[in-house]
Design an enzyme around this catalytic site. Structure first.
Site, PDB file in Angstrom:
ATOM      1  CG  ASN A  83      -1.734   1.233   1.388  1.00  0.00           C
ATOM      2  OD1 ASN A  83      -1.778   2.052   0.478  1.00  0.00           O
ATOM      3  ND2 ASN A  83      -2.383   1.380   2.529  1.00  0.00           N
ATOM      4  CD1 TRP A  84       3.298   0.891  -3.009  1.00  0.00           C
ATOM      5  CD2 TRP A  84       3.334   2.117  -4.885  1.00  0.00           C
ATOM      6  NE1 TRP A  84       3.894   0.132  -3.987  1.00  0.00           N
ATOM      7  CE2 TRP A  84       3.934   0.864  -5.155  1.00  0.00           C
ATOM      8  CE3 TRP A  84       3.238   3.048  -5.926  1.00  0.00           C
ATOM      9  CZ2 TRP A  84       4.438   0.515  -6.410  1.00  0.00           C
ATOM     10  CZ3 TRP A  84       3.740   2.711  -7.183  1.00  0.00           C
ATOM     11  CH2 TRP A  84       4.341   1.457  -7.415  1.00  0.00           C
ATOM     12  CE  LYS A  85      -0.129   3.181   4.803  1.00  0.00           C
ATOM     13  NZ  LYS A  85      -0.036   3.315   6.244  1.00  0.00           N
ATOM     14  CG  HIS A 127      -5.759   1.835   5.228  1.00  0.00           C
ATOM     15  ND1 HIS A 127      -5.325   2.784   6.116  1.00  0.00           N
ATOM     16  CD2 HIS A 127      -4.751   0.959   5.077  1.00  0.00           C
ATOM     17  CE1 HIS A 127      -4.085   2.498   6.470  1.00  0.00           C
ATOM     18  NE2 HIS A 127      -3.704   1.393   5.850  1.00  0.00           N
ATOM     19  CD  GLU A 169      -2.853   5.504   6.736  1.00  0.00           C
ATOM     20  OE1 GLU A 169      -2.838   5.561   5.493  1.00  0.00           O
ATOM     21  OE2 GLU A 169      -1.912   5.022   7.404  1.00  0.00           O
ATOM     22  CD  GLU A 205      -3.322  -2.404   7.335  1.00  0.00           C
ATOM     23  OE1 GLU A 205      -2.183  -2.577   6.877  1.00  0.00           O
ATOM     24  OE2 GLU A 205      -4.001  -1.412   7.079  1.00  0.00           O
ATOM     25  N   GLY A 260       2.756   2.432  10.831  1.00  0.00           N
ATOM     26  CA  GLY A 260       3.695   3.542  10.686  1.00  0.00           C
ATOM     27  C   GLY A 260       4.395   3.924  11.962  1.00  0.00           C
ATOM     28  CB  SER A 270       5.523  -1.639  11.975  1.00  0.00           C
ATOM     29  OG  SER A 270       5.108  -0.286  12.204  1.00  0.00           O
ATOM     30  N   GLY A 306       5.141   1.453   4.643  1.00  0.00           N
ATOM     31  CA  GLY A 306       6.454   2.061   4.436  1.00  0.00           C
ATOM     32  C   GLY A 306       7.458   1.162   3.713  1.00  0.00           C
TER      33      GLY A 306
HETATM   34  P1  13P Z   1       3.223   0.504   7.710  1.00  0.00           P
HETATM   35  O1  13P Z   1       3.746  -0.794   7.108  1.00  0.00           O
HETATM   36  O2  13P Z   1       3.942   1.715   7.201  1.00  0.00           O
HETATM   37  O3  13P Z   1       3.120   0.426   9.186  1.00  0.00           O
HETATM   38  O4  13P Z   1       1.715   0.677   7.150  1.00  0.00           O
HETATM   39  C1  13P Z   1       0.835  -0.385   7.275  1.00  0.00           C
HETATM   40  C2  13P Z   1      -0.373  -0.071   6.501  1.00  0.00           C
HETATM   41  O5  13P Z   1      -1.148   0.791   6.884  1.00  0.00           O
HETATM   42  C3  13P Z   1      -0.617  -0.814   5.254  1.00  0.00           C
HETATM   43  O6  13P Z   1      -1.894  -0.575   4.768  1.00  0.00           O
END
Ligand code: 13P
Length: 254
Positions: free
Chosen positions: A11-13, A97, A99, A169, A175, A214, A236
């Site tokens: 997930n590149w966000k 997600h 977020e 998650e 993150g 993470s 990340g």
């Molecule tokens: P991180 O791997 O940066 O913690 O993010 C996880 C995530 O939200 C994947 O959708």
């Protein structure tokens, strides 16, 4: 029963550029052949879906990070309909997600609607679930997971999970560099699978449940060892091809 096929999704966000995407995808495509057991998925920002699709070739799958909750295209400024994502080459789409839930106010009902629309348009939804730290500390983890899962079950039914993926998650692990322990991840995954199994054991046995939060090259192998952990949703570490492919290799080695 042999374990379900591992899925490792990036997930590149809201990250990337034309130049950085190219080198990232080149690295992934070059390494994918070393992980034949693993399904690999990348989810770039929507504006990059078409160019990334053109770079991917056949082996690596494409997904979007979000879709409109509308059945039909129309006057919804700024939204992207699932048919457009299909046309851009997506097979998958992330739904719910944390977020999106926390920063953009997506309720369980909106997430359930998006899940239903995605499936109706032949996209495989990756349904993201997870508790906050306050909820974990209050021993509400299972209640939160049940509520988030039930919103989708109530609307789409258990059979919908024959064509869906779940990602657990924990919000406190996203993150933050703080990862769930293997036992914590496995426990949450077993709870989710058990809730589905109470409705349909076959579907529960076949649905893939990814862990996200993470995941890094140095913890992926241990996390993926859980019997109910079928891969990862990587933030990340999915932005560096070396790290992402090391995580894919950890799934391949299981
Ligand atoms: P991180 O791997 O940066 O913690 O993010 C996880 C995530 O939200 C994947 O959708």
């Amino acid at each position: 029963m042999s374990k379900r096929q591992y899925l490792v999704a990036g997930n590149w966000k809201m990250n990337g550029s034309t130049a950085s995407n190219r080198s990232l995808v080149e690295g992934i495509v070059a390494g994918a052949g070393d992980c034949p057991k693993v399904e690999i998925l990348v989810c770039p920002p929507s504006v990059y879906l078409c160019p990334v699709a053109a770079l991917l070739g056949g082996g690596v799958r494409l997904g979007a990070q979000n879709l409109a909750d509308q059945d039909k295209p129309g006057a919804y400024t700024g939204e992207i309909h699932g048919t457009m994502l299909r046309e851009a080459g997506c097979d998958y789409v992330l739904v719910g997600h944390s977020e999106r839930r926390a920063l953009y106010g997506e309720s369980d009902a909106v997430v359930a609607a998006k899940f239903g629309v995605a499936q109706a348009l032949d996209l495989v939804p990756v349904l993201c679930l997870g508790e906050t730290l306050a909820e974990r500390d209050a021993e509400q983890t299972e209640a939160v997971l049940a509520r988030q899962l039930d919103a989708v079950l109530d609307r789409s039914g258990v059979h919908a999970f024959a064509r869906a993926v779940i990602a657990y998650e924990p919000v406190w692990a996203i993150g933050t560099g703080r990862t769930a322990s293997t036992a914590q991840a496995q426990e949450a995954h077993a709870f989710i699978r058990g809730r589905l199994a109470a409705l349909d054991a076959t579907i529960a046995g076949s649905v893939r449940i990814l862990y996200g939060g993470s995941v890094k090259p140095d913890n992926a192998r241990e996390l993926f060892a859980g019997v109910d952990v079928d891969g990862g949703l990587i933030g990340g570490a999915s932005l560096k091809s070396q790290d992402f492919m090391a995580i894919c290799a950890a799934a391949q080695a299981q």
